[in-house]
Design a protein around this motif. Sequence first.
Motif, short mmCIF file in Angstrom:
data_model
loop_
_atom_site.label_atom_id
_atom_site.label_comp_id
_atom_site.label_asym_id
_atom_site.label_seq_id
_atom_site.Cartn_x
_atom_site.Cartn_y
_atom_site.Cartn_z
N UNK A 175 0.80 -1.36 0.06
CA UNK A 175 0.01 0.02 0.07
C UNK A 175 1.03 1.34 -0.19
N UNK A 176 2.15 1.06 0.46
CA UNK A 176 2.93 2.24 0.44
C UNK A 176 2.67 3.48 1.35
N UNK A 181 -0.29 22.99 -9.83
CA UNK A 181 -0.93 21.41 -9.89
C UNK A 181 -1.15 21.30 -8.43
N UNK A 182 -2.06 20.34 -8.03
CA UNK A 182 -2.59 20.06 -6.91
C UNK A 182 -1.32 19.55 -5.97
N UNK A 183 -0.91 20.39 -4.98
CA UNK A 183 0.26 20.29 -4.10
C UNK A 183 0.36 18.96 -3.38
N UNK A 184 -1.00 18.21 -3.38
CA UNK A 184 -0.79 17.01 -2.56
C UNK A 184 -0.85 15.75 -3.54
N UNK A 185 -0.21 16.22 -4.71
CA UNK A 185 -0.44 14.88 -5.77
C UNK A 185 0.90 14.50 -5.99
N UNK A 207 1.26 5.74 -3.08
CA UNK A 207 1.82 6.40 -1.86
C UNK A 207 0.58 7.86 -1.75
N UNK A 208 0.60 8.34 -2.79
CA UNK A 208 -0.05 9.74 -2.98
C UNK A 208 -1.61 9.31 -2.81
N UNK A 209 -2.15 8.09 -3.28
CA UNK A 209 -3.32 7.64 -3.31
C UNK A 209 -3.99 7.23 -1.79
#
Length: 304
Positions: free
Chosen positions: A80-81, A168-172, A224-226
């Motif tokens: 799942x990272x 861009x989305x900074x949490x992407x 990881x970001x997901x």
Amino acid sequence: MKSLFLAFTVSISFFANGQSFYIKTYGNEKNKTIIFIHGGPSGNATLFEGTTAQNLADLGFYVIAYDRRGEGRSTDPDATFTYAEAIQDLNSVYKKFHLKKAIILGHSFGGLVATLYTNKYPKNVSALVLAGALFSQQETYDHILDTLKKKYSNDSEQLKRINIVENLDKNSADYRKKCFELAGENNFFKMPNPTAESKKLYADYETGEFYKTNIRNKNAPLLFYQNEKQNNIDSRPFLKKIKTAGVPIYGIYGKDDGIFSPAQINSMKVITGENHFAFLDNCSHYLFVDQQAAFLSKLKYWLK
């Protein structure tokens, strides 16, 4: 002592389906233990192993290097990272080697994993060493982009490209990827004046066995970001808590590591304390290769 290879399949529940977990040890198990945590997501420990692990063990340490689940040689399609998974994996290393305490050495993204682990389990950590470690992610991204805007102030095409990244989305994962791509293209990760020693270390690694297993999982950052809510954090509040808990913190950084601003470096020095901080000349992000002798000397001085 000859390096001991341990690639094992852990039978406990979070390593289901017989997935392998790569670990390799260096040195005498009776010596102080150092666990190396590599960068990423998508990284591995091959560069550290191929250049530095045995040399560090020769100074009188028992060095453990491993690849996190789903990264490098620890293949696992169900990884799942997340930080929780990385912390769980690190606990499995402690369990495998019957460790009550160890020194944790975190490089780059591995520094975030090391910090979060130490914050959760301070009694397991005798010292935390941050080597070119990330700690305030948004400040790093801002510094990369601000530096490049100044560099390309008269280049409309480059400024347009930087502007696209900024929006861009900074949490992407895409934002992170493109910030570091720009940094790489502009040599933020390269020492300015390679020495004969560093050239040999890099060359030997690239022609050696470890480079052949330099596996990069391109899906790791995306997952990881997901899956990880804390995907863009500032770990300095955790570091302050760790220091209050009595765990020594050491920071070692390269003066030519382009992803950290002077303000970031100064804030880290305040947390560690002057005597627990080293700032290496002619050295960038991979400081254990760029200036290996100075890197090893500092670790020996601090930890022995």
